[in-house]
Motif scaffolding. Structure first.
Motif, short mmCIF file in Angstrom:
data_model
loop_
_atom_site.label_atom_id
_atom_site.label_comp_id
_atom_site.label_asym_id
_atom_site.label_seq_id
_atom_site.Cartn_x
_atom_site.Cartn_y
_atom_site.Cartn_z
N ILE A 197 -17.05 -5.73 10.63
CA ILE A 197 -16.24 -5.97 9.44
C ILE A 197 -16.81 -5.18 8.27
O ILE A 197 -18.00 -4.82 8.26
CB ILE A 197 -16.15 -7.46 9.05
CG1 ILE A 197 -17.53 -8.00 8.63
CG2 ILE A 197 -15.53 -8.29 10.16
CD1 ILE A 197 -17.49 -9.36 7.93
N VAL A 198 -15.96 -4.91 7.31
CA VAL A 198 -16.38 -4.47 5.98
C VAL A 198 -15.72 -5.41 4.99
O VAL A 198 -14.49 -5.51 4.94
CB VAL A 198 -15.99 -3.01 5.69
CG1 VAL A 198 -16.34 -2.65 4.24
CG2 VAL A 198 -16.68 -2.06 6.66
N ASP A 199 -16.56 -6.11 4.23
CA ASP A 199 -16.05 -7.02 3.20
C ASP A 199 -16.20 -6.34 1.85
O ASP A 199 -17.33 -6.12 1.38
CB ASP A 199 -16.85 -8.33 3.22
CG ASP A 199 -16.31 -9.36 2.22
OD1 ASP A 199 -15.34 -9.03 1.50
OD2 ASP A 199 -16.87 -10.47 2.18
N PRO A 200 -15.09 -5.98 1.19
CA PRO A 200 -15.19 -5.33 -0.12
C PRO A 200 -15.88 -6.20 -1.17
O PRO A 200 -16.42 -5.68 -2.15
CB PRO A 200 -13.73 -5.08 -0.50
CG PRO A 200 -12.97 -5.16 0.77
CD PRO A 200 -13.70 -6.14 1.63
N ALA A 201 -15.83 -7.51 -0.97
CA ALA A 201 -16.44 -8.45 -1.93
C ALA A 201 -17.61 -9.16 -1.26
O ALA A 201 -17.62 -10.38 -1.09
CB ALA A 201 -15.40 -9.45 -2.41
N GLY A 202 -18.60 -8.39 -0.85
CA GLY A 202 -19.78 -8.96 -0.23
C GLY A 202 -20.72 -9.57 -1.26
O GLY A 202 -20.37 -9.74 -2.43
N PRO A 203 -21.94 -9.90 -0.86
CA PRO A 203 -22.91 -10.47 -1.79
C PRO A 203 -23.10 -9.57 -3.02
O PRO A 203 -23.17 -8.34 -2.90
CB PRO A 203 -24.20 -10.54 -0.96
CG PRO A 203 -23.71 -10.65 0.45
CD PRO A 203 -22.47 -9.80 0.51
N MET A 230 -7.40 -13.23 -6.32
CA MET A 230 -7.15 -13.15 -4.89
C MET A 230 -8.09 -12.12 -4.28
O MET A 230 -8.24 -11.01 -4.79
CB MET A 230 -5.71 -12.73 -4.63
CG MET A 230 -5.37 -12.68 -3.16
SD MET A 230 -3.80 -13.46 -2.83
CE MET A 230 -3.74 -13.29 -1.05
N GLN A 231 -8.73 -12.53 -3.19
CA GLN A 231 -9.71 -11.65 -2.57
C GLN A 231 -9.05 -10.46 -1.89
O GLN A 231 -8.01 -10.57 -1.23
CB GLN A 231 -10.53 -12.43 -1.54
CG GLN A 231 -11.57 -11.57 -0.85
CD GLN A 231 -12.34 -12.31 0.20
OE1 GLN A 231 -12.69 -13.47 0.01
NE2 GLN A 231 -12.62 -11.66 1.31
N GLU A 232 -9.69 -9.29 -2.02
CA GLU A 232 -9.24 -8.11 -1.30
C GLU A 232 -9.48 -8.33 0.19
O GLU A 232 -10.49 -8.93 0.57
CB GLU A 232 -10.01 -6.89 -1.79
CG GLU A 232 -9.48 -5.58 -1.26
CD GLU A 232 -10.20 -4.38 -1.86
OE1 GLU A 232 -10.03 -3.28 -1.32
OE2 GLU A 232 -10.92 -4.57 -2.85
N PRO A 233 -8.58 -7.87 1.04
CA PRO A 233 -8.72 -8.14 2.48
C PRO A 233 -10.02 -7.58 3.06
O PRO A 233 -10.51 -6.51 2.67
CB PRO A 233 -7.51 -7.43 3.09
CG PRO A 233 -6.52 -7.35 1.99
CD PRO A 233 -7.32 -7.17 0.73
N ILE A 234 -10.55 -8.32 4.00
CA ILE A 234 -11.68 -7.86 4.81
C ILE A 234 -11.16 -6.90 5.86
O ILE A 234 -10.12 -7.15 6.49
CB ILE A 234 -12.39 -9.06 5.45
CG1 ILE A 234 -13.11 -9.90 4.38
CG2 ILE A 234 -13.37 -8.62 6.53
CD1 ILE A 234 -13.68 -11.20 4.88
N ASP A 235 -11.84 -5.80 6.07
CA ASP A 235 -11.48 -4.86 7.13
C ASP A 235 -12.11 -5.32 8.43
O ASP A 235 -13.34 -5.45 8.53
CB ASP A 235 -11.95 -3.45 6.77
CG ASP A 235 -11.17 -2.86 5.61
OD1 ASP A 235 -9.97 -2.63 5.78
OD2 ASP A 235 -11.77 -2.66 4.53
N LEU A 236 -11.27 -5.56 9.42
CA LEU A 236 -11.72 -6.01 10.74
C LEU A 236 -11.54 -4.88 11.74
O LEU A 236 -10.42 -4.39 11.94
CB LEU A 236 -10.91 -7.23 11.18
CG LEU A 236 -11.07 -7.67 12.65
CD1 LEU A 236 -12.51 -8.09 12.93
CD2 LEU A 236 -10.09 -8.79 12.98
N TYR A 237 -12.62 -4.47 12.37
CA TYR A 237 -12.60 -3.44 13.41
C TYR A 237 -12.63 -4.19 14.74
O TYR A 237 -13.61 -4.87 15.06
CB TYR A 237 -13.78 -2.50 13.23
CG TYR A 237 -13.69 -1.74 11.93
CD1 TYR A 237 -13.13 -0.46 11.90
CD2 TYR A 237 -14.10 -2.31 10.73
CE1 TYR A 237 -13.00 0.23 10.70
CE2 TYR A 237 -13.97 -1.64 9.53
CZ TYR A 237 -13.42 -0.37 9.52
OH TYR A 237 -13.29 0.31 8.34
N TYR A 238 -11.56 -4.02 15.52
CA TYR A 238 -11.23 -5.05 16.52
C TYR A 238 -10.53 -4.46 17.72
O TYR A 238 -9.81 -3.46 17.63
CB TYR A 238 -10.30 -6.05 15.82
CG TYR A 238 -9.59 -7.04 16.71
CD1 TYR A 238 -10.17 -8.26 17.04
CD2 TYR A 238 -8.30 -6.77 17.19
CE1 TYR A 238 -9.49 -9.18 17.83
CE2 TYR A 238 -7.63 -7.69 17.98
CZ TYR A 238 -8.23 -8.89 18.30
OH TYR A 238 -7.56 -9.80 19.09
#
Length: 229
Positions: A58-64, A1-9
């Motif tokens: 955004i910050v995606d903990p599981a980026g490229p 399961m993917q770790e949540p993406i952090d959304l600055y919003y």
């Protein structure tokens, strides 16, 4: 399961683009509110993510490469999320190019012009008829372009819902505040109603909707339109 993406919003049309995308794509995310009326966008920690002091980001903990990735600019975020999930971006390069051109059209035209219309029609401290007429007319022209495109296509970029729709709809859905009419734009009216039927879009649009406030407040205007505050 993917770790949540952090959304600055914050709940604005630009913020909605990304919250809609995350909902439509079924990606887990956690929200970090950036209160643009209080100047949160100028906080040093946020500027490390979004150096242009604008949300969303955004910050995606599981980026490229399975390494963390931070991104600002809503169009770049939409393209990244579409590539990450393989959704809402077309099945081939020709379709993706059509999506890209309408996404860039939103970034360079719809958002800036509708944003200026909102500013001068609702928030400017002086009554400036030239500016009001200029941006009201330009938004009308832009929506005429969109109406003609939608006369020949169910969605903006063709037969499928894409990130181009996600980018354009948040601004176009506020047509009344831009002092526009849909009476001469039946295809735009159809498309607006069609997208309101999408649960993911509705959920993204509703994210923290209760925080939308009256920006006529003088201090919020000073922060939003006059600098750091």
């Amino acid at each position: 399961m993917q770790e949540p993406i952090d959304l600055y919003y914050w709940p604005t049309p630009n913020g909605w683009k990304v919250s809609i995308a995350l909902e439509e794509m079924g990606l887990p995310y956690r929200v970090h509110l950036i209160n643009i009326g209080k100047g949160d966008q100028f906080a040093p920690d946020f500027l490390k993510i979004a150096p242009n002091n604008r949300m969303p980001a955004i910050v995606d903990p599981a980026g490229p490469g399975d390494a963390p990735l931070s991104l600002f600019e809503s169009g770049a975020i939409l393209q990244y999320l579409a590539r990450k999930t393989g959704r809402f971006y077309g099945a081939d390069e020709r379709t993706r190019l059509v999506v890209d051109q309408w996404l860039m059209w939103q970034m360079g035209g719809v958002g800036p012009m509708a944003g200026q219309a909102h500013h001068f029609l609702k928030y400017a401290p002086q009554d400036l008829p030239y500016a009001k007429d200029r941006y009201r007319s330009e938004v009308a022209r832009i929506y005429g372009v969109l109406d003609r495109q939608l006369a020949e296509n169910e969605y903006v970029a063709g037969d499928e819902f894409t990130i181009a729709d996600m980018a354009i709809w948040p601004w176009a859905s506020l047509w009344e505040g831009q002092e526009q009419t849909l009476e001469d734009k039946p295809h735009l009216a159809r498309w607006l109603d069609l997208l309101w039927q999408r649960p993911g879009l509705v959920a993204g649009r509703a994210l923290h909707a209760d925080l939308r406030a009256d920006r006529s407040d003088s201090k919020a205007q000073e922060i939003l339109f006059g600098g750091k505050g």
